[in-house]
Motif scaffolding. Sequence first.
Motif, short mmCIF file in Angstrom:
data_model
loop_
_atom_site.label_atom_id
_atom_site.label_comp_id
_atom_site.label_asym_id
_atom_site.label_seq_id
_atom_site.Cartn_x
_atom_site.Cartn_y
_atom_site.Cartn_z
N THR A 24 30.70 -17.83 -19.10
CA THR A 24 31.50 -17.22 -18.05
C THR A 24 30.62 -16.95 -16.84
O THR A 24 29.40 -16.85 -16.96
N THR A 25 31.23 -16.87 -15.69
CA THR A 25 30.49 -16.57 -14.47
C THR A 25 30.95 -15.21 -13.96
O THR A 25 32.14 -14.96 -13.85
N THR A 26 29.99 -14.35 -13.67
CA THR A 26 30.30 -13.04 -13.09
C THR A 26 29.68 -12.98 -11.70
O THR A 26 28.69 -13.63 -11.43
N THR A 27 30.30 -12.20 -10.85
CA THR A 27 29.81 -12.04 -9.49
C THR A 27 29.26 -10.64 -9.32
O THR A 27 29.91 -9.67 -9.71
N TYR A 28 28.08 -10.54 -8.73
CA TYR A 28 27.44 -9.25 -8.46
C TYR A 28 28.02 -8.69 -7.18
O TYR A 28 28.01 -9.36 -6.14
N THR A 29 28.58 -7.50 -7.24
CA THR A 29 29.11 -6.83 -6.05
C THR A 29 28.36 -5.52 -5.88
O THR A 29 28.44 -4.65 -6.75
N PRO A 30 27.62 -5.35 -4.79
CA PRO A 30 26.90 -4.10 -4.57
C PRO A 30 27.87 -2.92 -4.47
O PRO A 30 28.91 -3.04 -3.84
N ALA A 31 27.54 -1.85 -5.11
CA ALA A 31 28.38 -0.66 -5.06
C ALA A 31 27.80 0.33 -4.06
O ALA A 31 26.62 0.65 -4.14
N PRO A 32 28.62 0.78 -3.12
CA PRO A 32 28.10 1.77 -2.18
C PRO A 32 27.84 3.10 -2.87
O PRO A 32 28.37 3.38 -3.94
N VAL A 33 27.02 3.89 -2.26
CA VAL A 33 26.68 5.21 -2.76
C VAL A 33 27.73 6.20 -2.26
O VAL A 33 28.00 6.25 -1.07
N SER A 34 28.31 6.97 -3.16
CA SER A 34 29.25 8.00 -2.75
C SER A 34 28.45 9.15 -2.15
O SER A 34 27.60 9.73 -2.83
N PRO A 35 28.70 9.50 -0.88
CA PRO A 35 27.96 10.61 -0.27
C PRO A 35 28.10 11.92 -1.05
O PRO A 35 27.13 12.66 -1.20
N THR A 36 29.27 12.17 -1.60
CA THR A 36 29.51 13.39 -2.37
C THR A 36 28.70 13.38 -3.66
O THR A 36 28.03 14.37 -4.00
N HIS A 37 28.75 12.25 -4.39
CA HIS A 37 28.00 12.17 -5.64
C HIS A 37 26.49 12.22 -5.39
O HIS A 37 25.75 12.82 -6.16
N THR A 68 16.35 26.40 -4.43
CA THR A 68 17.72 26.82 -4.18
C THR A 68 18.33 25.89 -3.14
O THR A 68 17.71 25.61 -2.11
N SER A 69 19.55 25.44 -3.39
CA SER A 69 20.25 24.57 -2.45
C SER A 69 20.92 25.41 -1.36
O SER A 69 20.95 26.63 -1.44
N SER A 70 21.42 24.73 -0.35
CA SER A 70 22.14 25.42 0.73
C SER A 70 23.18 24.46 1.29
O SER A 70 23.16 23.25 1.02
N ASP A 71 24.08 24.99 2.10
CA ASP A 71 25.09 24.15 2.75
C ASP A 71 24.43 23.12 3.66
O ASP A 71 24.88 21.98 3.74
N LYS A 72 23.36 23.51 4.33
CA LYS A 72 22.65 22.59 5.24
C LYS A 72 22.03 21.43 4.46
O LYS A 72 22.07 20.28 4.90
N MET A 81 23.09 20.31 1.52
CA MET A 81 24.20 19.49 1.04
C MET A 81 24.71 18.57 2.15
O MET A 81 25.02 17.40 1.91
N GLU A 82 24.76 19.09 3.36
CA GLU A 82 25.18 18.29 4.51
C GLU A 82 24.18 17.15 4.77
O GLU A 82 24.58 16.01 5.01
N LEU A 83 22.90 17.46 4.70
CA LEU A 83 21.86 16.46 4.89
C LEU A 83 21.93 15.38 3.81
O LEU A 83 21.91 14.19 4.09
N TRP A 84 22.04 15.80 2.54
CA TRP A 84 22.10 14.84 1.44
C TRP A 84 23.35 13.97 1.52
O TRP A 84 23.31 12.79 1.21
N SER A 85 24.44 14.53 1.95
CA SER A 85 25.67 13.76 2.13
C SER A 85 25.49 12.71 3.23
O SER A 85 25.91 11.56 3.09
N SER A 86 24.84 13.11 4.30
CA SER A 86 24.54 12.18 5.40
C SER A 86 23.63 11.04 4.93
O SER A 86 23.83 9.88 5.28
N MET A 87 22.65 11.38 4.10
CA MET A 87 21.76 10.36 3.54
C MET A 87 22.55 9.40 2.64
O MET A 87 22.35 8.18 2.70
#
Length: 80
Positions: free
Chosen positions: A12-25, A40-44, A46-52
Motif C-alpha cells: 500500500t502507499t501512504t502519503t505523509y501529511t505534516p500536522a500543524p501544531v495546535s497553539p492551545t495544545h 509558575t506559569s502566567s497569562d503572559k 501562556m500568550e507567548l507560548w500560544s503565539s509560538m
Amino acid sequence: MADKATMGSRSTTTTYTPAPVSPTHFAEAMRAHWETLGNTSSDKLMELWSSMGSAFSRAILVGSGSMKGKPGEQQQWQVV
C-alpha cells in the motif's frame, strides 16, 4: 512524500501529511513542562507560548507546501 508500506503480501502507499501544531495544545504542554521545573506559569507566558505554537504551525504548513507563504517568505528549511 509517499512511503510504501508492506502488509502481508499486499503493498500500500501512504502519503505523509505534516500536522500543524495546535497553539492551545502547545501552550498547555509548555505550561505543564514549565511547572515540572518548579516554575509558575502566567497569562503572559501562556500568550507567548500560544503565539509560538502559531508560528510553528505556520512554518510547518508553509514549509510543506500546504499553505502559500507571504511574498519573499522562505518555503523550506525555515528557522523559527
